[in-house]
Write an enzyme that holds these catalytic residues in place. Structure first.
Site, PDB file in Angstrom:
ATOM      1  N   GLY A 113      -1.911  -1.255  -3.040  1.00  0.00           N
ATOM      2  CA  GLY A 113      -0.977  -2.522  -3.798  1.00  0.00           C
ATOM      3  C   GLY A 113      -1.720  -3.452  -4.125  1.00  0.00           C
TER       4      GLY A 113
ATOM      5  N   LEU B  95      -1.952  -4.097  -7.618  1.00  0.00           N
ATOM      6  CA  LEU B  95      -2.880  -3.416  -8.690  1.00  0.00           C
ATOM      7  C   LEU B  95      -3.348  -4.164 -10.077  1.00  0.00           C
ATOM      8  CD1 LEU B  95      -1.014   0.183  -8.301  1.00  0.00           C
ATOM      9  CD2 LEU B  95      -2.548  -0.746  -6.859  1.00  0.00           C
TER      10      LEU B  95
ATOM     11  N   HIS C  50      -7.945  -1.090  -9.764  1.00  0.00           N
ATOM     12  CA  HIS C  50      -7.845  -0.041  -9.509  1.00  0.00           C
ATOM     13  C   HIS C  50      -7.347   1.418 -10.721  1.00  0.00           C
ATOM     14  CE1 HIS C  50      -6.139  -2.600  -6.336  1.00  0.00           C
ATOM     15  NE2 HIS C  50      -6.093  -1.355  -5.396  1.00  0.00           N
TER      16      HIS C  50
ATOM     17  N   GLY D  40     -11.901   3.873  -4.739  1.00  0.00           N
ATOM     18  CA  GLY D  40     -13.308   3.139  -5.620  1.00  0.00           C
ATOM     19  C   GLY D  40     -14.413   2.717  -4.900  1.00  0.00           C
TER      20      GLY D  40
END
Ligand code: PAF
Length: 299
Positions: A30, A32, A36, A152
């Protein structure tokens, strides 16, 4: 599209059953940010017109050390849902710790061991970190049964270890890597950047500065030693700045295995760096190619 929000395993199972394939998973903690958006956009692309994207938002207690920022880690769920809406996400699974670890605060007794690479670099500074990451990624894959999972590129060691786990444990999930995103000043995007004061951020820019200097040296024909020296010069300067940057590691590594490469290395490599600015620990990496001129004289 407004994503369906599932807070429980049961809710997730119901939402998952209705998701058209291919299902592309993006596991996150989270908070974000722009970093992201690249995995989310890649997931949307891989899902194609008919498939669906499932995002998990879970601050995983198992990957935080006792002195780390588990309690302080940002949890802006409403803002995260808005990012997911903008990125075409179908389902968001945002469980609380008891949903993921029924005996919480007791942690599971069986966890995934990351093997030798898991004890290097990030694993050396954060004991148990990769056991926690791999365990939760495995659990999230079991619960969401994705066709593809996207991670990522900033967490390069995490990515290599996840690929290794998928191969070693026959998970049957395709792993895709999204490019690392840099903010306009060069700092690699991270949820932890929000902890930095303006001075600490200025000092943290030495990470991306060191990587840029190393890439520049490689492009100018430096050998592996010269490339590392160029990066180290930037980091040394920042170490005596105010606030000082505290280097954890700087490693030139094999792109696929992340094994450290020696002074005579030629070809592709990944330069990995980690450092503290104030009390915030940051990581970054950059690919480079060493084409140092051959010293042999050809007659
Ligand atoms: O990279 C992250 O955000 C986390 O390590 C992950 C993969 C979501 C597991 O908690």
């Amino acid at each position: 599209m407004t994503p369906i929000l599932a807070r429980t395993r049961l809710g997730l199972a119901a939402a998952r059953a209705a998701m058209p394939s291919p299902v592309v998973l993006v596991p996150t903690m989270g908070a974000l940010h722009d970093g992201h958006r690249s995995p989310l956009a890649l997931a949307r692309e891989l899902a194609g017109e008919h498939g669906s994207v499932l995002v998990t938002i879970f601050v995983n207690p198992l990957q935080f050390g006792p002195a780390e920022d588990f309690d302080r880690y940002p949890r802006p769920l409403e803002a995260d849902l808005e990012v997911c809406r903008q990125q075409g996400v179908s389902v968001v699974f945002a469980p609380d710790p008891v949903q993921m670890y029924p005996a919480f605060p007791a942690m599971p007794q069986v966890t995934v061991s990351p093997g030798p690479l898991g004890r290097l670099y990030e694993g050396a500074s954060r004991p148990g970190f990769f056991d926690g990451v791999l365990t939760v990624v495995l659990k999230l894959c079991q619960l969401t049964a994705p066709d593809i999972a996207v991670f990522g590129g900033k967490d390069a060691q995490q990515l290599v270890l996840i690929r290794q786990m998928v191969a070693d444990l026959d998970l049957g999930v395709q792993i895709a890597a999204a490019p690392l995103h840099r903010d306009a000043d060069g700092l690699a995007a991270s949820s932890r950047n929000s902890y930095l004061s303006a001075d600490e951020r200025a000092s943290a820019l030495a990470l991306s500065g060191a990587l840029a200097a190393a890439r520049g040296a490689a492009a100018d024909g430096a050998d592996a030693g010269g490339v590392l020296a160029a990066a180290r010069a930037v980091l040394d300067k920042a170490a005596s700045g105010s606030p000082p940057l505290r280097l954890d590691y700087l490693v030139l590594a094999d792109t696929d295995t992340l094994a450290e490469v020696g002074a005579g290395h030629r070809g592709d490599a990944l330069l990995l760096v980690a450092a503290w600015s104030g009390s915030t620990r940051l990581i970054d990496n950059a690919p480079l190619t060493i084409r140092a001129a051959d010293l042999e004289v050809i007659r």
